[in-house]
Design a protein around this motif. Structure first.
Motif, PDB file in Angstrom:
ATOM      1  N   PRO A   1      56.748  25.247 -43.626  1.00  0.00           N
ATOM      2  CA  PRO A   1      57.033  26.999 -44.096  1.00  0.00           C
ATOM      3  C   PRO A   1      58.448  26.779 -42.761  1.00  0.00           C
ATOM      4  N   ARG A   2      59.295  27.637 -43.045  1.00  0.00           N
ATOM      5  CA  ARG A   2      59.925  27.783 -42.720  1.00  0.00           C
ATOM      6  C   ARG A   2      59.878  28.949 -41.764  1.00  0.00           C
ATOM      7  N   SER A   3      59.206  29.826 -41.521  1.00  0.00           N
ATOM      8  CA  SER A   3      58.423  30.686 -40.610  1.00  0.00           C
ATOM      9  C   SER A   3      58.479  29.458 -39.169  1.00  0.00           C
ATOM     10  N   VAL A   4      57.242  28.204 -39.751  1.00  0.00           N
ATOM     11  CA  VAL A   4      56.632  27.398 -38.736  1.00  0.00           C
ATOM     12  C   VAL A   4      57.899  26.987 -37.934  1.00  0.00           C
ATOM     13  N   LYS A   5      58.801  25.942 -38.742  1.00  0.00           N
ATOM     14  CA  LYS A   5      60.166  25.542 -38.539  1.00  0.00           C
ATOM     15  C   LYS A   5      61.083  26.571 -36.755  1.00  0.00           C
ATOM     16  N   LEU A   6      61.096  27.946 -37.683  1.00  0.00           N
ATOM     17  CA  LEU A   6      61.722  28.820 -36.581  1.00  0.00           C
ATOM     18  C   LEU A   6      60.609  29.344 -35.319  1.00  0.00           C
ATOM     19  N   LYS A   7      59.833  28.919 -35.142  1.00  0.00           N
ATOM     20  CA  LYS A   7      58.632  29.158 -34.230  1.00  0.00           C
ATOM     21  C   LYS A   7      58.510  28.417 -33.774  1.00  0.00           C
ATOM     22  N   ARG A   8      58.607  26.693 -34.182  1.00  0.00           N
ATOM     23  CA  ARG A   8      59.132  25.791 -32.826  1.00  0.00           C
ATOM     24  C   ARG A   8      60.473  25.573 -32.189  1.00  0.00           C
TER      25      ARG A   8
END
Length: 135
Positions: A108-115
């Protein structure tokens, strides 16, 4: 899928004396049932089904492709025979199931941004530890 009655005719049964407790009765009555099924010489299954069974039941087959099951749960030879046939049919049914193909999921995009934000925080933390550069 497969004809169970035809499959049962291909089975070989042997009754032997059961081990364990039971007094003198156990020494004179052959109540344990051993089932042998030669998968490689079976006429019931097609070649693709045989290949699937060889793959799925590989840890239960002998080197000759023979499946051996036994039952000594009951004192009755007939009950043990019924139990071992039931277990055999369940094993064959499970062995013929094809595994579902795995669908890889997207991150998910949110997981990428969080990382990436955590990575940036860590980089800032390390950069703040360095002494300032003098020009």
């Amino acid at each position: 899928m497969f004809d169970a009655n035809l499959l049962i005719t291909e089975l070989n049964f042997k009754a032997i004396r059961s081990s364990g407790a039971g007094g003198q009765h156990v020494n004179k009555v052959s109540s344990k049932v051993v089932l042998n099924f030669d998968l490689s010489n079976s006429q019931v299954f097609s070649e693709t089904q045989k290949a699937l069974l060889f793959k799925n039941l590989s840890n239960r087959l002998t080197t000759d492709g023979v499946l051996i099951l036994q039952s000594d749960e009951s004192r009755s030879q007939h009950k043990n025979k019924d139990l071992v046939i039931k277990r055999f049919l369940e094993l064959i049914k499970e062995g013929l199931k094809k595994p579902k193909k795995r669908k890889p999921t997207k991150v998910p995009r949110s997981v990428k941004l969080k990382r990436l934000s955590k990575k940036k925080q860590q980089a800032d933390k390390k950069a703040n530890r360095k002494p300032p550069e003098i020009n």
